[in-house]
Scaffold this motif. Structure first.
Motif, PDB file in Angstrom:
ATOM      1  N   SER A   7       0.845  -1.189   0.000  1.00  0.00           N
ATOM      2  CA  SER A   7       0.000   0.000   0.000  1.00  0.00           C
ATOM      3  C   SER A   7       0.885   1.245   0.000  1.00  0.00           C
ATOM      4  CB  SER A   7      -0.908   0.013   1.230  1.00  0.00           C
ATOM      5  OG  SER A   7      -0.137  -0.019   2.418  1.00  0.00           O
ATOM      6  N   GLU A   8       0.330   2.324  -0.523  1.00  0.00           N
ATOM      7  CA  GLU A   8       1.086   3.569  -0.545  1.00  0.00           C
ATOM      8  C   GLU A   8       1.272   4.086   0.875  1.00  0.00           C
ATOM      9  OE1 GLU A   8      -0.636   6.476  -3.060  1.00  0.00           O
ATOM     10  OE2 GLU A   8      -0.591   5.228  -4.856  1.00  0.00           O
ATOM     11  N   PRO A   9       2.409   4.725   1.153  1.00  0.00           N
ATOM     12  CA  PRO A   9       2.619   5.261   2.495  1.00  0.00           C
ATOM     13  C   PRO A   9       1.600   6.354   2.804  1.00  0.00           C
ATOM     14  CG  PRO A   9       4.322   6.024   0.967  1.00  0.00           C
ATOM     15  CD  PRO A   9       3.545   4.965   0.261  1.00  0.00           C
ATOM     16  N   TRP A  11      -0.039   9.697   3.567  1.00  0.00           N
ATOM     17  CA  TRP A  11       0.335  11.087   3.294  1.00  0.00           C
ATOM     18  C   TRP A  11       0.374  11.863   4.598  1.00  0.00           C
ATOM     19  CZ3 TRP A  11      -0.921  16.035   4.192  1.00  0.00           C
ATOM     20  CH2 TRP A  11      -0.398  17.028   3.339  1.00  0.00           C
ATOM     21  N   SER A  15       5.747  14.388   4.647  1.00  0.00           N
ATOM     22  CA  SER A  15       6.109  13.726   3.387  1.00  0.00           C
ATOM     23  C   SER A  15       6.287  14.739   2.267  1.00  0.00           C
ATOM     24  CB  SER A  15       5.044  12.687   3.014  1.00  0.00           C
ATOM     25  OG  SER A  15       3.791  13.296   2.755  1.00  0.00           O
TER      26      SER A  15
END
Length: 228
Positions: A7-9, A11, A15
């Motif tokens: 999964s995307e980190p 936000w 970041s």
């Protein structure tokens, strides 16, 4: 079974901050680091127009500046019931989170809940990490956060007025770009139907009449060219 794609980190304001060429000094007693962050509102464009190849259009701060002027010209029937300085403050704060979040439009693949989470995180960062130790002034970090939350809740008359002004400013810009670029931005007309206060509906009707006259003139000119 195949492995799940990672999964995307999540936000976070950090970041985005980590990608900036110059770090922002946090927890300072000076407002200067905050002033530097605001520069991003001057350089970040409003994304909705880019789909129509308007790549050098208004910035986020352009939008908020005209909104703040518009609040000061509230009709008497509204101004008598509003805290106008508070409305002006709200107009200048409501999109401040876009300094790090960017301008997320309804066609972007980001849910409203995620957009709201990101914006709330940025406003928390601004109020605590950038302005938490800054003394004086008429707008503390906590004040900025409170004004932003009031706008998001949209329960007070001031917040409802500024929401309507937000939509009204978009209508103005829509017609102005149609004049300048000779393109049809009809897709943004739906915003007019979401204006609630009668006084701002009247402003919107004036702009929509301008637009109607504009397209009638263009159609007449086009017909004249075709017949000649």
């Amino acid at each position: 079974m195949g492995s799940q794609p990672p999964s995307e980190p999540l936000w976070t304001p950090q970041s985005v901050l980590s990608t900036l060429p110059y770090p922002i000094d946090e927890h300072s007693t000076s407002p200067v680091p905050f002033f530097h962050l605001l520069e991003r509102l001057k350089t970040t464009k409003r994304e909705g127009w880019r789909r129509f190849d308007i790549n050098h259009g208004e910035s986020i701060s352009d939008h908020m500046y005209r909104m703040s002027i518009m609040t000061m010209l509230a009709p008497p029937s509204l101004s008598s019931r509003l805290n106008l300085p508070h409305c002006m403050k709200m107009a200048l704060v409501h999109d401040m989170a876009e300094s790090l979040v960017g301008d997320i439009t309804p066609v972007d693949p980001i849910k409203k809940t995620e957009k709201a989470r990101r914006e709330a995180a940025v406003m928390e960062y601004i109020s605590k990490s950038l302005l938490g130790r800054v003394p004086g002034g008429m707008l503390s970090g906590n004040d900025i956060l409170a004004v932003f939350n009031e706008y998001e809740a949209n329960e007070t008359l001031e917040a409802q007025f500024v929401h309507d002004v937000d939509k009204m400013e978009l209508l103005l810009q829509m017609v102005e770009y149609e004049r300048s670029y000779e393109i049809d931005l009809e897709e943004f007309l739906g915003v007019a139907k979401r204006i609630h206060l009668p006084e701002i509906q009247e402003w919107a009707a004036t702009v929509l009449k301008e637009r109607e006259d504009l397209w009638k003139t263009r159609q007449a000119q086009s017909a004249t060219k075709e017949s000649s």
